[in-house]
Motif scaffolding. Sequence first.
Motif, PDB file in Angstrom:
ATOM      1  N   VAL A   1      16.510 -34.997 -44.411  1.00  0.00           N
ATOM      2  CA  VAL A   1      15.776 -33.611 -44.346  1.00  0.00           C
ATOM      3  C   VAL A   1      14.994 -33.737 -42.799  1.00  0.00           C
ATOM      4  N   GLN A   2      15.640 -32.475 -41.515  1.00  0.00           N
ATOM      5  CA  GLN A   2      15.792 -32.278 -40.475  1.00  0.00           C
ATOM      6  C   GLN A   2      15.069 -31.855 -40.007  1.00  0.00           C
ATOM      7  N   LEU A   3      13.718 -31.107 -39.355  1.00  0.00           N
ATOM      8  CA  LEU A   3      13.983 -30.167 -38.659  1.00  0.00           C
ATOM      9  C   LEU A   3      13.905 -30.277 -36.792  1.00  0.00           C
ATOM     10  N   VAL A   4      14.326 -30.146 -35.996  1.00  0.00           N
ATOM     11  CA  VAL A   4      13.903 -31.015 -34.319  1.00  0.00           C
ATOM     12  C   VAL A   4      13.692 -29.576 -33.755  1.00  0.00           C
ATOM     13  N   GLU A   5      12.576 -29.537 -33.086  1.00  0.00           N
ATOM     14  CA  GLU A   5      12.501 -27.999 -32.336  1.00  0.00           C
ATOM     15  C   GLU A   5      13.203 -28.867 -30.250  1.00  0.00           C
ATOM     16  N   SER A   6      13.305 -28.230 -29.068  1.00  0.00           N
ATOM     17  CA  SER A   6      13.653 -28.528 -28.190  1.00  0.00           C
ATOM     18  C   SER A   6      13.488 -26.961 -27.317  1.00  0.00           C
ATOM     19  N   GLY A   7      13.151 -27.212 -26.243  1.00  0.00           N
ATOM     20  CA  GLY A   7      13.808 -26.071 -25.044  1.00  0.00           C
ATOM     21  C   GLY A   7      12.109 -26.501 -24.611  1.00  0.00           C
ATOM     22  N   GLY A   8      11.207 -26.921 -25.022  1.00  0.00           N
ATOM     23  CA  GLY A   8      10.136 -26.480 -24.192  1.00  0.00           C
ATOM     24  C   GLY A   8       9.786 -27.637 -22.861  1.00  0.00           C
ATOM     25  N   GLY A   9       8.954 -27.093 -22.268  1.00  0.00           N
ATOM     26  CA  GLY A   9       8.964 -27.733 -21.197  1.00  0.00           C
ATOM     27  C   GLY A   9       7.764 -26.904 -20.263  1.00  0.00           C
ATOM     28  N   LEU A  10       7.913 -27.022 -18.653  1.00  0.00           N
ATOM     29  CA  LEU A  10       6.598 -26.488 -17.624  1.00  0.00           C
ATOM     30  C   LEU A  10       7.130 -25.208 -16.931  1.00  0.00           C
ATOM     31  N   VAL A  11       6.832 -23.711 -17.394  1.00  0.00           N
ATOM     32  CA  VAL A  11       6.471 -22.861 -16.609  1.00  0.00           C
ATOM     33  C   VAL A  11       5.539 -22.050 -15.994  1.00  0.00           C
ATOM     34  N   GLN A  12       5.773 -21.136 -15.375  1.00  0.00           N
ATOM     35  CA  GLN A  12       4.921 -20.572 -14.211  1.00  0.00           C
ATOM     36  C   GLN A  12       4.910 -19.254 -15.268  1.00  0.00           C
ATOM     37  N   PRO A  13       3.428 -18.246 -15.294  1.00  0.00           N
ATOM     38  CA  PRO A  13       2.521 -17.384 -16.190  1.00  0.00           C
ATOM     39  C   PRO A  13       4.037 -16.048 -16.096  1.00  0.00           C
ATOM     40  N   GLY A  14       4.336 -15.596 -16.646  1.00  0.00           N
ATOM     41  CA  GLY A  14       5.188 -14.232 -16.675  1.00  0.00           C
ATOM     42  C   GLY A  14       6.347 -14.702 -16.972  1.00  0.00           C
ATOM     43  N   GLY A  15       7.006 -16.021 -16.927  1.00  0.00           N
ATOM     44  CA  GLY A  15       7.940 -16.762 -16.900  1.00  0.00           C
ATOM     45  C   GLY A  15       8.470 -16.417 -18.869  1.00  0.00           C
ATOM     46  N   ALA A  23      18.132 -27.657 -37.643  1.00  0.00           N
ATOM     47  CA  ALA A  23      17.596 -27.948 -38.999  1.00  0.00           C
ATOM     48  C   ALA A  23      18.988 -28.188 -39.944  1.00  0.00           C
ATOM     49  N   SER A  24      19.044 -30.105 -40.731  1.00  0.00           N
ATOM     50  CA  SER A  24      19.659 -30.450 -41.307  1.00  0.00           C
ATOM     51  C   SER A  24      18.977 -31.127 -42.294  1.00  0.00           C
ATOM     52  N   GLY A  25      19.700 -31.359 -43.952  1.00  0.00           N
ATOM     53  CA  GLY A  25      19.314 -32.535 -44.731  1.00  0.00           C
ATOM     54  C   GLY A  25      19.165 -31.126 -46.092  1.00  0.00           C
ATOM     55  N   PHE A  26      19.213 -29.652 -45.920  1.00  0.00           N
ATOM     56  CA  PHE A  26      18.796 -28.698 -46.942  1.00  0.00           C
ATOM     57  C   PHE A  26      19.069 -27.614 -46.702  1.00  0.00           C
ATOM     58  N   THR A  27      19.126 -26.389 -46.959  1.00  0.00           N
ATOM     59  CA  THR A  27      20.137 -25.409 -47.317  1.00  0.00           C
ATOM     60  C   THR A  27      19.676 -24.323 -46.310  1.00  0.00           C
TER      61      THR A  27
END
Length: 115
Positions: A1-15, A23-27
């Motif tokens: 079973v895996q849950l892999v998050e992505s898309g985070g980072g540094l952003v300015q206020p209002g952005g 997800a993988s390994g489960f229904t």
Amino acid sequence: VQLVESGGGLVQPGGSLRLSCAASGFTFSAYQMHWYRQPPGKEREWVATITSSTRSTYYADSVKGRFTISRDNPKNTVYLQMNSLKPEDTAVYYCTADRHPTYYWGQGTQVTVSS
């Protein structure tokens, strides 16, 4: 079973940022999905939920109207679209998969809102 998050980072206020959780390994389609976050030095808190069948969505008051949770079952992915970001949204964001009594967690992705 895996849950892999992505898309985070540094952003300015209002952005904006869009987080993804693959997800993988489960229904995937049978599980209710959530996003949680843990701000620095604080307890982990619930952010949003999307149900498995009706795709109903629920949000914490602190993000209502700014964040949108969605899911793509064929892609086994849940998303969190975050708009009008504030410094207090700075946290590690986690996706979770929930089908009682099973609960899976991802490893988290850092979101920093700062000028």
